[in-house]
Design a protein around this motif. Sequence first.
Motif, PDB file in Angstrom:
ATOM      1  N   PHE A   9       0.848  -1.186   0.000  1.00  0.00           N
ATOM      2  CA  PHE A   9       0.000   0.000   0.000  1.00  0.00           C
ATOM      3  C   PHE A   9       0.886   1.239   0.000  1.00  0.00           C
ATOM      4  N   ILE A  10       0.543   2.208  -0.850  1.00  0.00           N
ATOM      5  CA  ILE A  10       1.300   3.459  -0.971  1.00  0.00           C
ATOM      6  C   ILE A  10       0.322   4.618  -0.818  1.00  0.00           C
ATOM      7  N   LYS A  11       0.626   5.539   0.093  1.00  0.00           N
ATOM      8  CA  LYS A  11      -0.211   6.717   0.295  1.00  0.00           C
ATOM      9  C   LYS A  11       0.121   7.764  -0.765  1.00  0.00           C
ATOM     10  N   ALA A  12      -0.322   7.489  -1.972  1.00  0.00           N
ATOM     11  CA  ALA A  12      -0.082   8.399  -3.100  1.00  0.00           C
ATOM     12  C   ALA A  12      -1.083   8.061  -4.196  1.00  0.00           C
ATOM     13  N   PRO A  13      -1.381   9.032  -5.051  1.00  0.00           N
ATOM     14  CA  PRO A  13      -2.313   8.783  -6.151  1.00  0.00           C
ATOM     15  C   PRO A  13      -1.772   7.728  -7.123  1.00  0.00           C
ATOM     16  N   ILE A  14      -2.677   7.007  -7.748  1.00  0.00           N
ATOM     17  CA  ILE A  14      -2.304   5.952  -8.677  1.00  0.00           C
ATOM     18  C   ILE A  14      -1.415   6.475  -9.815  1.00  0.00           C
ATOM     19  N   ASP A  15      -1.717   7.668 -10.323  1.00  0.00           N
ATOM     20  CA  ASP A  15      -0.915   8.232 -11.422  1.00  0.00           C
ATOM     21  C   ASP A  15       0.541   8.419 -11.011  1.00  0.00           C
ATOM     22  N   SER A  16       0.768   8.883  -9.798  1.00  0.00           N
ATOM     23  CA  SER A  16       2.139   9.091  -9.308  1.00  0.00           C
ATOM     24  C   SER A  16       2.872   7.762  -9.173  1.00  0.00           C
ATOM     25  N   CYS A  17       2.183   6.775  -8.634  1.00  0.00           N
ATOM     26  CA  CYS A  17       2.803   5.449  -8.474  1.00  0.00           C
ATOM     27  C   CYS A  17       3.171   4.857  -9.829  1.00  0.00           C
ATOM     28  N   PHE A  18       2.256   4.960 -10.766  1.00  0.00           N
ATOM     29  CA  PHE A  18       2.483   4.399 -12.103  1.00  0.00           C
ATOM     30  C   PHE A  18       3.650   5.099 -12.798  1.00  0.00           C
ATOM     31  N   GLU A  19       3.655   6.418 -12.747  1.00  0.00           N
ATOM     32  CA  GLU A  19       4.727   7.176 -13.407  1.00  0.00           C
ATOM     33  C   GLU A  19       6.087   6.861 -12.800  1.00  0.00           C
ATOM     34  N   LEU A  20       6.176   6.875 -11.482  1.00  0.00           N
ATOM     35  CA  LEU A  20       7.460   6.643 -10.834  1.00  0.00           C
ATOM     36  C   LEU A  20       7.933   5.197 -10.987  1.00  0.00           C
ATOM     37  N   ALA A  21       7.005   4.256 -11.097  1.00  0.00           N
ATOM     38  CA  ALA A  21       7.399   2.859 -11.319  1.00  0.00           C
ATOM     39  C   ALA A  21       8.035   2.680 -12.695  1.00  0.00           C
ATOM     40  N   ARG A  22       7.683   3.553 -13.644  1.00  0.00           N
ATOM     41  CA  ARG A  22       8.248   3.470 -14.994  1.00  0.00           C
ATOM     42  C   ARG A  22       9.489   4.345 -15.161  1.00  0.00           C
ATOM     43  N   ASP A  23       9.841   5.093 -14.126  1.00  0.00           N
ATOM     44  CA  ASP A  23      10.980   6.012 -14.190  1.00  0.00           C
ATOM     45  C   ASP A  23      12.279   5.245 -13.920  1.00  0.00           C
ATOM     46  N   VAL A  24      13.107   5.128 -14.945  1.00  0.00           N
ATOM     47  CA  VAL A  24      14.360   4.385 -14.830  1.00  0.00           C
ATOM     48  C   VAL A  24      15.221   4.943 -13.700  1.00  0.00           C
TER      49      VAL A  24
END
Length: 156
Positions: A9-24
């Motif tokens: 669980f991450i206390k952050a919006p889904i868009d932020s999680c998705f973007e940062l997970a794809r950030d090399v």
Amino acid sequence: MPLIEHKQFIKAPIDSCFELARDVGVHTQPILKTKGKAVGGVTKGLLVEGNSVTWESVHYGIKLRVTTRVIFMENPYSFVEKMVKGPFRYSIHIHQFIEEEAGTIMIDHFQYKSRFSLIGVLIDKLFLAKYIEKLIEARAIEFKKIVETKTNQTFD
């Protein structure tokens, strides 16, 4: 083939999680203990479907290289990386994100098949599957801290 799943669980919006997970760049931060770095393909920025990246990291004192390709992406819910070159006969990593009222659940699904058939199965059972499980869990915890810090959320 071992299948490893981890929920975080991450206390952050889904868009932020998705973007940062794809950030090399996020995956090469010193806080992540494998000393990983991107050495080929996309080495900066956000991964998109069709991109490949070669990762170099150290495990058990051995430097390994793994090349993965993003074979599927559904923004902001999931993306899938498949190994195209590396130490396994086969591996696939599904990154899934589920929006919750107070944040996001990130789920890692990692499946692999070792080389060397019977010896590989023995190595999996003795230590490799547990090692990969702990690695994915530790990376998820550190990723949570990174995302919550970048989005000015608090973390446990």
